[in-house]
Design a protein around this motif. Structure first.
Motif, PDB file in Angstrom:
ATOM      1  N   GLU A  21       0.824  -1.213   0.000  1.00 10.79           N
ATOM      2  CA  GLU A  21       0.000   0.000   0.000  1.00 10.79           C
ATOM      3  C   GLU A  21       0.857   1.261   0.000  1.00 10.79           C
ATOM      4  N   SER A  22       2.079   1.147  -0.506  1.00  8.68           N
ATOM      5  CA  SER A  22       3.018   2.267  -0.483  1.00  8.68           C
ATOM      6  C   SER A  22       3.398   2.707  -1.894  1.00  8.68           C
ATOM      7  N   LEU A  23       3.831   3.953  -1.970  1.00  9.41           N
ATOM      8  CA  LEU A  23       4.408   4.503  -3.194  1.00  9.41           C
ATOM      9  C   LEU A  23       5.801   5.022  -2.864  1.00  9.41           C
ATOM     10  N   PHE A  24       6.802   4.534  -3.569  1.00  8.43           N
ATOM     11  CA  PHE A  24       8.185   4.981  -3.394  1.00  8.43           C
ATOM     12  C   PHE A  24       8.483   5.996  -4.494  1.00  8.43           C
ATOM     13  N   VAL A  25       8.784   7.230  -4.091  1.00 10.39           N
ATOM     14  CA  VAL A  25       9.063   8.307  -5.046  1.00 10.39           C
ATOM     15  C   VAL A  25      10.539   8.665  -4.950  1.00 10.39           C
TER      16      VAL A  25
ATOM     17  N   GLY B 144      19.678  23.905 -21.596  1.00 18.12           N
ATOM     18  CA  GLY B 144      20.853  24.748 -21.727  1.00 18.12           C
ATOM     19  C   GLY B 144      21.636  24.684 -20.432  1.00 18.12           C
ATOM     20  N   PRO B 145      22.082  25.821 -19.916  1.00 20.01           N
ATOM     21  CA  PRO B 145      22.878  25.814 -18.684  1.00 20.01           C
ATOM     22  C   PRO B 145      22.031  25.808 -17.420  1.00 20.01           C
ATOM     23  N   ASN B 146      20.708  25.897 -17.535  1.00 20.03           N
ATOM     24  CA  ASN B 146      19.856  26.063 -16.360  1.00 20.03           C
ATOM     25  C   ASN B 146      18.880  24.906 -16.194  1.00 20.03           C
ATOM     26  N   PHE B 147      18.542  24.644 -14.919  1.00 16.60           N
ATOM     27  CA  PHE B 147      17.509  23.664 -14.627  1.00 16.60           C
ATOM     28  C   PHE B 147      16.135  24.247 -14.947  1.00 16.60           C
ATOM     29  N   ILE B 148      15.238  23.390 -15.407  1.00  7.24           N
ATOM     30  CA  ILE B 148      13.848  23.792 -15.596  1.00  7.24           C
ATOM     31  C   ILE B 148      13.134  23.630 -14.261  1.00  7.24           C
ATOM     32  N   LYS B 149      12.503  24.677 -13.785  1.00  2.00           N
ATOM     33  CA  LYS B 149      11.811  24.581 -12.506  1.00  2.00           C
ATOM     34  C   LYS B 149      10.531  23.765 -12.663  1.00  2.00           C
ATOM     35  N   PRO B 150      10.333  22.776 -11.792  1.00  3.00           N
ATOM     36  CA  PRO B 150       9.140  21.943 -11.910  1.00  3.00           C
ATOM     37  C   PRO B 150       7.917  22.643 -11.338  1.00  3.00           C
ATOM     38  N   ASP B 151       6.770  22.254 -11.805  1.00  5.70           N
ATOM     39  CA  ASP B 151       5.516  22.706 -11.228  1.00  5.70           C
ATOM     40  C   ASP B 151       5.145  21.698 -10.145  1.00  5.70           C
ATOM     41  N   LEU B 152       5.339  22.079  -8.876  1.00  3.98           N
ATOM     42  CA  LEU B 152       5.116  21.131  -7.792  1.00  3.98           C
ATOM     43  C   LEU B 152       3.650  20.734  -7.668  1.00  3.98           C
ATOM     44  N   LYS B 153       2.742  21.562  -8.158  1.00  2.00           N
ATOM     45  CA  LYS B 153       1.328  21.186  -8.137  1.00  2.00           C
ATOM     46  C   LYS B 153       1.075  19.998  -9.059  1.00  2.00           C
ATOM     47  N   VAL B 154       1.748  19.990 -10.198  1.00  4.15           N
ATOM     48  CA  VAL B 154       1.617  18.867 -11.127  1.00  4.15           C
ATOM     49  C   VAL B 154       2.222  17.606 -10.516  1.00  4.15           C
ATOM     50  N   VAL B 155       3.377  17.766  -9.880  1.00  2.00           N
ATOM     51  CA  VAL B 155       4.032  16.633  -9.224  1.00  2.00           C
ATOM     52  C   VAL B 155       3.151  16.085  -8.107  1.00  2.00           C
ATOM     53  N   LEU B 156       2.574  16.981  -7.324  1.00  2.00           N
ATOM     54  CA  LEU B 156       1.698  16.578  -6.223  1.00  2.00           C
ATOM     55  C   LEU B 156       0.500  15.786  -6.743  1.00  2.00           C
ATOM     56  N   ALA B 157      -0.108  16.274  -7.805  1.00  2.00           N
ATOM     57  CA  ALA B 157      -1.266  15.582  -8.381  1.00  2.00           C
ATOM     58  C   ALA B 157      -0.878  14.194  -8.879  1.00  2.00           C
ATOM     59  N   LYS B 158       0.313  14.084  -9.456  1.00  2.00           N
ATOM     60  CA  LYS B 158       0.777  12.791  -9.965  1.00  2.00           C
ATOM     61  C   LYS B 158       0.948  11.790  -8.821  1.00  2.00           C
ATOM     62  N   ILE B 159       1.508  12.254  -7.702  1.00  2.00           N
ATOM     63  CA  ILE B 159       1.717  11.366  -6.552  1.00  2.00           C
ATOM     64  C   ILE B 159       0.384  10.983  -5.908  1.00  2.00           C
ATOM     65  N   MET B 160      -0.486  11.964  -5.721  1.00  2.00           N
ATOM     66  CA  MET B 160      -1.750  11.707  -5.030  1.00  2.00           C
ATOM     67  C   MET B 160      -2.684  10.834  -5.863  1.00  2.00           C
ATOM     68  N   ALA B 161      -2.479  10.803  -7.174  1.00  2.00           N
ATOM     69  CA  ALA B 161      -3.320   9.965  -8.031  1.00  2.00           C
ATOM     70  C   ALA B 161      -3.135   8.480  -7.725  1.00  2.00           C
ATOM     71  N   PHE B 162      -1.996   8.117  -7.137  1.00  2.00           N
ATOM     72  CA  PHE B 162      -1.775   6.717  -6.763  1.00  2.00           C
ATOM     73  C   PHE B 162      -2.647   6.312  -5.572  1.00  2.00           C
ATOM     74  N   ASN B 163      -3.037   7.302  -4.754  1.00  2.00           N
ATOM     75  CA  ASN B 163      -3.933   7.067  -3.615  1.00  2.00           C
ATOM     76  C   ASN B 163      -3.391   5.974  -2.686  1.00  2.00           C
ATOM     77  N   LYS B 164      -2.139   6.143  -2.262  1.00  2.00           N
ATOM     78  CA  LYS B 164      -1.491   5.153  -1.415  1.00  2.00           C
ATOM     79  C   LYS B 164      -1.511   5.571   0.051  1.00  2.00           C
TER      80      LYS B 164
ATOM     81  N   ALA C 271       7.752  -3.610  -2.566  1.00  2.00           N
ATOM     82  CA  ALA C 271       6.516  -4.365  -2.770  1.00  2.00           C
ATOM     83  C   ALA C 271       5.427  -3.490  -3.371  1.00  2.00           C
ATOM     84  N   GLY C 272       5.490  -2.188  -3.090  1.00  2.00           N
ATOM     85  CA  GLY C 272       4.482  -1.268  -3.597  1.00  2.00           C
ATOM     86  C   GLY C 272       4.844  -0.730  -4.972  1.00  2.00           C
ATOM     87  N   GLU C 273       4.356   0.459  -5.278  1.00  2.00           N
ATOM     88  CA  GLU C 273       4.605   1.060  -6.587  1.00  2.00           C
ATOM     89  C   GLU C 273       5.766   2.052  -6.515  1.00  2.00           C
TER      90      GLU C 273
END
Length: 209
Positions: free
Chosen positions: A43-47, A72-92, A57-59
């Motif tokens: 019942e776990s999600l490993f991120v 280029g020389p810079n990191f692309i800043k992530p949208d943490l809201k999108v990341v959060l939605a992706k994690i919460m969609a697993f519903n673990k 054993a989990g996802e």
């Protein structure tokens, strides 16, 4: 004793009640992956934020390649809201975050943003956060190190359970891999403080200190 015999709470729980926060810290000389893998049930999600693929054993969700990529020389800043939605969609029931502080060290977010990210996950899940502590990352006066220190300090203050992995104090020992220290966070009274020497071989064995 074997790892399967281990429990952290007095009532036999491993990670406490729903919406509880556990912090696992290691050092550049040690690794917490064995402990994180063991804490993950079906019942776990490993991120992972560092592209390490665990045996769980989990996802598993690999965010290292998605979040820490170059433009280029810079990191692309992530949208943490999108990341959060992706994690919460697993519903673990349990979410394990391996080294989310890499986002801080790469200047992809600040400590407040990362804390809010974890707080949002705690609405639905228990959360385990793995951080790696080193003297340069804590003692440096660089802004990124100050952000790291503020994040870790706040995280420890909010935790119910703190698991610390460190090398043996005498250096290398053939029969001991490292030390596991168990302590209660400021939000828990049901975790007795104790310490184990652990050995990683065919099986992971622990011996109370």
């Amino acid at each position: 004793m074997l790892l399967s015999d281990l429990s952290f709470y007095e009532n036999g729980e491993l990670l406490g009640l729903e919406r509880s926060l556990a912090v696992v810290s290691d050092t550049p000389q040690t690794s917490s992956q064995w402990l994180l893998e063991w804490l993950c049930d079906k019942e776990s999600l490993f991120v992972s934020f560092c592209r390490d693929k665990p045996k769980v054993a989990g996802e598993f969700l690999d965010l290292g390649e998605d979040l820490i990529r170059m433009s280029g020389p810079n990191f692309i800043k992530p949208d943490l809201k999108v990341v959060l939605a992706k994690i919460m969609a697993f519903n673990k029931r349990t979410v394990v975050l391996q080294y989310p502080t890499l986002l801080l060290m790469a200047n992809l977010t600040d400590h407040a943003g990362l804390l809010n990210f974890i707080k949002s996950l705690l609405v639905k899940s228990r959360v385990v956060v793995a951080v790696q502590l080193s003297r340069p990352s804590i003692e440096s006066q660089l802004p990124v190190s100050q952000e790291f220190t503020q994040f870790v300090t706040s995280l420890m203050h909010q935790a119910s359970l703190i698991l610390t992995i460190r090398p043996v104090p005498t250096g290398r020992a053939d029969d001991i891999t490292g030390i596991l220290h168990v302590s209660a966070g400021s939000r828990s009274l049901g975790v007795p403080e104790r310490e184990y020497m652990y050995t990683i071989g065919k099986h992971i064995e622990l011996q109370p200190r």
